[in-house]
Design a protein around this motif. Structure first.
Motif: not given
Lengths: 145, 145, 145
Positions: B15, B18, B22, C9, C13, C86
Motif C-alpha cells: 500500500d 502504491r 502515485r 494486493y 505487487c 504503481a
C-alpha cells in the motif's frame, strides 16, 4: 491444529526489501559495525574493488570504516540505490537468492550528484535468530569485464 | 468471533509503495491539487529548497503549481524516483515512518537526462478516511550540509 | 467449502515486481527469446524508438537481438532500472495496469556510466498459463514531445 506454514512470497519480498534498504542506509551513513552485522558471522562479500572476497564481520566492518572516513574527509556522500530486484523462491535449505541492480551515486558539497557506478548485486540471504543476513554477496561493475 | 487485526507487513508495504508511486506521478505531471491532497489537511513538508517548512494543502499546491509552470515554460520534465525504501513497523498511534532515497532527474527536449539532485526523504504517514496521507515529510539534499 | 479468492494486493505487487525485474534482467543480458516470451503471443510493444508499435514475439525477439549485438560490438552494457511503480487494482477482465519510471543506464568498459534515457513505461499485464505476460507496453521518453 494449525500447521506452521512458510511465509508467503509477498511477505518474503517485503521483508527482503526492508532488510536491503536498511542495510544500504547503514552502509551510506558509515555505521560500519551495524552494517557488518547484516552479514552472517563468516559472511562473504565479493566486491569488484577487492582482489579477493572479504570474509567475516570484522574484516567487513574495517573495510567500510576506512572507506567512509576517506569519503567524509573529502566531503563526499555516497548512496547505494537498489532497484529492479528479483527475489527467488526459497531454496530447500531456506536460503534465498536475490538479484538487483545497484546505482552508486556520489555527491560533494555544492556539486551535482554523479552516477559513479552501475553494478549488479547477487545475494544469498539466510535467516539467523529471526533476522535476515547476507551469507554471500557477489557484486559486478558494468565498466569492468 | 474474529478479532480485527492490523494488516500484515506485506500489505502495508504494498500500500505504501502504491501511495508513494502515485504521489510522485502526480507531482511530476504537475497535478498540484491532487498532489496536495496526498498530505493531511495541515500536512508539513520540509523540502531543502524552502527556508521554512510548508504547512497545509493550499500552500503545498501553490508551491507545486508555480514550480511546474516554470518548468513547463522551459520545456523541462522532472521525475522523482523513489528507491531503497524502508517501511518501519507502525507506531502505537498507527502512523508509519518511511525512509527512502529520491533521485530527481531533469530532462529537456532533445537533451540527455541529468541527475539533478540526490535526496533522502523521511515520511510520517497516517491513514485518514481509509487513505494514506503524509502528515510530515522531511527531505535533505546530499549537496547541502 | 473454501471459496477461491483473488490473490490479495500485496501478492499481486510482489509477483509483478518479480516479473518486471526478471524481464529487465533478460533484456539487459540480451536473452532475446526469453525476453520475448514475457509478452503474450501477439503482445504489443510501443517503444519511443520505433515509428510503429512492434507486435508479436518473433518481431520483439528480432529487435532485441539486433540491438544487443550492436551494443556488444561496441562493448556497451545497458541496464533498465524500474522504479516508482504503481500497480493498479485488477480490471474486471483480470488484466492489471502498471505505471513505472525507467532509467536506461549505459556503461562502456573503463568509462563512467551514463544516464541515457528517462522513460515512463505503462503496461497492461495478463496471466497466461499461470504466468504474467505483457499484453501491451507503451513507453515514452522525457526528451521527446
Amino acid at each position: 491444529m494449525l500447521e506452521s506454514v512458510s511465509p508467503p512470497y509477498a511477505s518474503l519480498c517485503a521483508d527482503v526489501q526492508r532488510f536491503h534498504a536498511r542495510q544500504m542506509h547503514l552502509l551510506d551513513s558509515g555505521d560500519a559495525e551495524a552494517w557488518a552485522a547484516t552479514f552472517t558471522e563468516d559472511g562473504l562479500f565479493a566486491p569488484p574493488s577487492a582482489p579477493e572476497p572479504i570474509r567475516g564481520r570484522a574484516a567487513l566492518a574495517a573495510g567500510v570504516r576506512a572507506a567512509h572516513e576517506e569519503l567524509a574527509a573529502e566531503g563526499e556522500t555516497r548512496r547505494h540505490l537498489l532497484t529492479t530486484t528479483a527475489v527467488a523462491d526459497p531454496e530447500p535449505d531456506g536460503s534465498v537468492r536475490v538479484r538487483s541492480y545497484v546505482q552508486v551515486v556520489a555527491t560533494r558539497r555544492a556539486e551535482a550528484p554523479r552516477l559513479l557506478l552501475m553494478c549488479v548485486c547477487e545475494d544469498v540471504l539466510v535467516v539467523e535468530d529471526g533476522e535476515w543476513k547476507v551469507r554471500e554477496r557477489y557484486v559486478s561493475r558494468d565498466d569492468r569485464p
